[in-house]
Every structure is written in C-alpha cells, then in structure tokens.
Design a protein around this motif. Sequence first.
Motif, PDB file in Angstrom:
ATOM      1  N   TYR A   1       0.850  -1.186   0.000  1.00 12.91           N
ATOM      2  CA  TYR A   1       0.000   0.000   0.000  1.00 12.91           C
ATOM      3  C   TYR A   1       0.887   1.237   0.000  1.00 12.91           C
ATOM      4  O   TYR A   1       1.721   1.406   0.890  1.00 12.91           O
ATOM      5  N   GLN A   2       0.727   2.073  -1.029  1.00 11.62           N
ATOM      6  CA  GLN A   2       1.606   3.237  -1.169  1.00 11.62           C
ATOM      7  C   GLN A   2       0.921   4.349  -1.957  1.00 11.62           C
ATOM      8  O   GLN A   2      -0.062   4.103  -2.653  1.00 11.62           O
ATOM      9  N   PRO A   3       1.420   5.572  -1.848  1.00  8.51           N
ATOM     10  CA  PRO A   3       0.799   6.674  -2.593  1.00  8.51           C
ATOM     11  C   PRO A   3       1.132   6.615  -4.085  1.00  8.51           C
ATOM     12  O   PRO A   3       2.147   6.063  -4.484  1.00  8.51           O
ATOM     13  N   TRP A   4       0.231   7.183  -4.892  1.00  4.01           N
ATOM     14  CA  TRP A   4       0.527   7.425  -6.299  1.00  4.01           C
ATOM     15  C   TRP A   4       0.363   8.921  -6.517  1.00  4.01           C
ATOM     16  O   TRP A   4      -0.262   9.605  -5.726  1.00  4.01           O
ATOM     17  N   TYR A   5       0.980   9.437  -7.590  1.00  7.17           N
ATOM     18  CA  TYR A   5       1.103  10.884  -7.743  1.00  7.17           C
ATOM     19  C   TYR A   5       0.563  11.376  -9.079  1.00  7.17           C
ATOM     20  O   TYR A   5       0.608  10.676 -10.082  1.00  7.17           O
ATOM     21  N   TYR A   6       0.074  12.610  -9.034  1.00  8.66           N
ATOM     22  CA  TYR A   6      -0.272  13.352 -10.244  1.00  8.66           C
ATOM     23  C   TYR A   6       0.331  14.742 -10.064  1.00  8.66           C
ATOM     24  O   TYR A   6       0.054  15.410  -9.066  1.00  8.66           O
ATOM     25  N   GLN A   7       1.160  15.144 -10.993  1.00 11.41           N
ATOM     26  CA  GLN A   7       1.868  16.430 -10.943  1.00 11.41           C
ATOM     27  C   GLN A   7       2.550  16.648  -9.588  1.00 11.41           C
ATOM     28  O   GLN A   7       2.392  17.676  -8.943  1.00 11.41           O
ATOM     29  N   ARG A   8       3.284  15.635  -9.160  1.00 12.38           N
ATOM     30  CA  ARG A   8       4.087  15.664  -7.932  1.00 12.38           C
ATOM     31  C   ARG A   8       3.266  15.858  -6.660  1.00 12.38           C
ATOM     32  O   ARG A   8       3.792  16.239  -5.626  1.00 12.38           O
ATOM     33  N   GLN A   9       1.965  15.629  -6.743  1.00 12.06           N
ATOM     34  CA  GLN A   9       1.088  15.693  -5.577  1.00 12.06           C
ATOM     35  C   GLN A   9       0.480  14.310  -5.343  1.00 12.06           C
ATOM     36  O   GLN A   9       0.199  13.586  -6.297  1.00 12.06           O
ATOM     37  N   VAL A  10       0.283  13.950  -4.090  1.00 15.88           N
ATOM     38  CA  VAL A  10      -0.352  12.663  -3.794  1.00 15.88           C
ATOM     39  C   VAL A  10      -1.761  12.680  -4.363  1.00 15.88           C
ATOM     40  O   VAL A  10      -2.569  13.546  -4.040  1.00 15.88           O
ATOM     41  N   ALA A  11      -2.034  11.729  -5.243  1.00 20.12           N
ATOM     42  CA  ALA A  11      -3.347  11.635  -5.892  1.00 20.12           C
ATOM     43  C   ALA A  11      -4.218  10.576  -5.239  1.00 20.12           C
ATOM     44  O   ALA A  11      -5.412  10.491  -5.519  1.00 20.12           O
ATOM     45  N   GLY A  12      -3.632   9.754  -4.380  1.00 22.17           N
ATOM     46  CA  GLY A  12      -4.361   8.688  -3.705  1.00 22.17           C
ATOM     47  C   GLY A  12      -3.389   7.604  -3.300  1.00 22.17           C
ATOM     48  O   GLY A  12      -2.182   7.836  -3.218  1.00 22.17           O
ATOM     49  N   PHE A  13      -3.923   6.420  -3.074  1.00 26.58           N
ATOM     50  CA  PHE A  13      -3.107   5.297  -2.658  1.00 26.58           C
ATOM     51  C   PHE A  13      -3.496   4.057  -3.449  1.00 26.58           C
ATOM     52  O   PHE A  13      -4.613   3.961  -3.937  1.00 26.58           O
ATOM     53  N   PHE A  14      -2.542   3.096  -3.557  1.00 26.26           N
ATOM     54  CA  PHE A  14      -2.838   1.861  -4.283  1.00 26.26           C
ATOM     55  C   PHE A  14      -2.063   0.700  -3.697  1.00 26.26           C
ATOM     56  O   PHE A  14      -1.061   0.876  -3.007  1.00 26.26           O
ATOM     57  N   LYS A  15      -2.570  -0.481  -3.975  1.00 22.89           N
ATOM     58  CA  LYS A  15      -1.906  -1.730  -3.606  1.00 22.89           C
ATOM     59  C   LYS A  15      -2.160  -2.694  -4.753  1.00 22.89           C
ATOM     60  O   LYS A  15      -3.310  -2.906  -5.145  1.00 22.89           O
ATOM     61  N   GLU A  16      -1.081  -3.244  -5.310  1.00 18.54           N
ATOM     62  CA  GLU A  16      -1.209  -4.138  -6.462  1.00 18.54           C
ATOM     63  C   GLU A  16      -1.073  -5.590  -6.034  1.00 18.54           C
ATOM     64  O   GLU A  16      -0.154  -5.946  -5.295  1.00 18.54           O
ATOM     65  N   TYR A  17      -2.010  -6.382  -6.509  1.00 18.89           N
ATOM     66  CA  TYR A  17      -1.952  -7.827  -6.356  1.00 18.89           C
ATOM     67  C   TYR A  17      -1.627  -8.399  -7.728  1.00 18.89           C
ATOM     68  O   TYR A  17      -1.542  -7.667  -8.723  1.00 18.89           O
ATOM     69  N   GLU A  18      -1.486  -9.711  -7.802  1.00 26.54           N
ATOM     70  CA  GLU A  18      -1.134 -10.335  -9.069  1.00 26.54           C
ATOM     71  C   GLU A  18      -2.198 -10.113 -10.145  1.00 26.54           C
ATOM     72  O   GLU A  18      -1.885  -9.906 -11.302  1.00 26.54           O
ATOM     73  N   GLN A  19      -3.476 -10.092  -9.754  1.00 22.16           N
ATOM     74  CA  GLN A  19      -4.537  -9.998 -10.753  1.00 22.16           C
ATOM     75  C   GLN A  19      -5.462  -8.791 -10.584  1.00 22.16           C
ATOM     76  O   GLN A  19      -6.414  -8.634 -11.343  1.00 22.16           O
ATOM     77  N   ILE A  20      -5.206  -7.951  -9.592  1.00 23.47           N
ATOM     78  CA  ILE A  20      -6.103  -6.813  -9.349  1.00 23.47           C
ATOM     79  C   ILE A  20      -5.335  -5.721  -8.601  1.00 23.47           C
ATOM     80  O   ILE A  20      -4.381  -6.012  -7.870  1.00 23.47           O
ATOM     81  N   THR A  21      -5.737  -4.485  -8.800  1.00 20.94           N
ATOM     82  CA  THR A  21      -5.162  -3.349  -8.075  1.00 20.94           C
ATOM     83  C   THR A  21      -6.287  -2.619  -7.366  1.00 20.94           C
ATOM     84  O   THR A  21      -7.315  -2.317  -7.984  1.00 20.94           O
ATOM     85  N   PHE A  22      -6.104  -2.347  -6.086  1.00 25.80           N
ATOM     86  CA  PHE A  22      -7.022  -1.494  -5.353  1.00 25.80           C
ATOM     87  C   PHE A  22      -6.417  -0.104  -5.324  1.00 25.80           C
ATOM     88  O   PHE A  22      -5.269   0.064  -4.927  1.00 25.80           O
ATOM     89  N   LEU A  23      -7.186   0.896  -5.754  1.00 22.18           N
ATOM     90  CA  LEU A  23      -6.674   2.251  -5.892  1.00 22.18           C
ATOM     91  C   LEU A  23      -7.702   3.243  -5.383  1.00 22.18           C
ATOM     92  O   LEU A  23      -8.890   3.096  -5.654  1.00 22.18           O
ATOM     93  N   THR A  24      -7.244   4.251  -4.645  1.00 20.90           N
ATOM     94  CA  THR A  24      -8.121   5.333  -4.203  1.00 20.90           C
ATOM     95  C   THR A  24      -7.698   6.617  -4.900  1.00 20.90           C
ATOM     96  O   THR A  24      -6.542   6.763  -5.305  1.00 20.90           O
ATOM     97  N   VAL A  25      -8.641   7.539  -5.036  1.00 23.69           N
ATOM     98  CA  VAL A  25      -8.356   8.845  -5.618  1.00 23.69           C
ATOM     99  C   VAL A  25      -8.706   9.893  -4.565  1.00 23.69           C
ATOM    100  O   VAL A  25      -9.868  10.044  -4.184  1.00 23.69           O
ATOM    101  N   LYS A  26      -7.686  10.572  -4.094  1.00 22.27           N
ATOM    102  CA  LYS A  26      -7.819  11.557  -3.011  1.00 22.27           C
ATOM    103  C   LYS A  26      -8.773  12.684  -3.404  1.00 22.27           C
ATOM    104  O   LYS A  26      -8.663  13.265  -4.473  1.00 22.27           O
TER     105      LYS A  26
END
Length: 171
Positions: free
Chosen positions: A118-143
Amino acid sequence: MIQGVGLNIYNLYAPCWGATGYQERYAADMSNLYRQYQFNVAVPPPGAPIPGVPKCINATAMYVWLNQNNVRQALHIPGFLPNWELCSTQVTSQYQRQYMDMAPFYQELLQSNVMTTYQPWYYQRQVAGFFKEYEQITFLTVKGSGHMVPQYRPAQALKMFECFLKNTTYL
C-alpha cells in the motif's frame, strides 16, 4: 443518520445542490452556463428536478447535452429511444443481475500474490491517492474524489485509466 442534513452522500467534499441555501446558487449557475447557447431540448426551470437525478447531484449540463438531437445522432442512438437520464428507472427496472454477491470473486483474486505494498501514487508531484497491487487486481483510491471519479478528479482519472490500459505502475 446523515440523510436530510445537506450532506452530499456521493461526494462528502462537494456541496449538496438540493440542500437549503443552494437552490439560489444552483439557479444562478445554470443561468450563467446556458446564457450563450441555444438548445433544441427543454432546459428545466431553475430548481426544477431533472428526471432520474438523485438529490445533491447537478446533472443539468449532462442531461441537456446528451439529449440534443445532434449528439444522439453522433452516438447512433435511435430516435425512438427515450431521453437519457442519469439514473433511469426504465434501465433499473429491466436490469438483471448475474451475480448477487461479488465477495467470492474478490476473495479469490486477493489470494494471489501481493506485488506492491500500500503506497501513494502521484499526479503532478502531488499525492493523488493510494494503491496496492496484487497479481490480478489493483485497489486504488483517488484523493478528494466522490463516487464518480472522472467528474470530480478528471486529470487523476485519466492517469489512472492510462496506467491501467498500458499495464504500467501508478507511481
């Protein structure tokens, strides 16, 4: 219970257009939005409900645009079909669920290996949300987004879709 207090249940950070005090603001916004345009569809009067739209959602622009004859023709929508509605009772009444519970599918997918923590992902150097990748699916939030991510965070939604389609990481 949060019903009736003016809270937008689809986006806690957005105003509730049907709440007390927002009717005047809604009417002013709509009159400004349409002052330069001529449409061949009926624009509901300010404050009047649009068919199929839940409280707190402002769908006037979508309703007006998607029900224009030229837009319907461009989308190859036959003229005998009814006007577009955000939450159509006709569609909901005829919709048949294939699966009543998706939990077993998610449990199966989550049995696969964790690829990233579970870690942040970024858009234009700002935290855009968080995600965690599994082998067959990704859970992602959008801040800061509501229920309809492309409506509230279009740039972040585009990046999310591009990463998904290109099968690249969200970092």
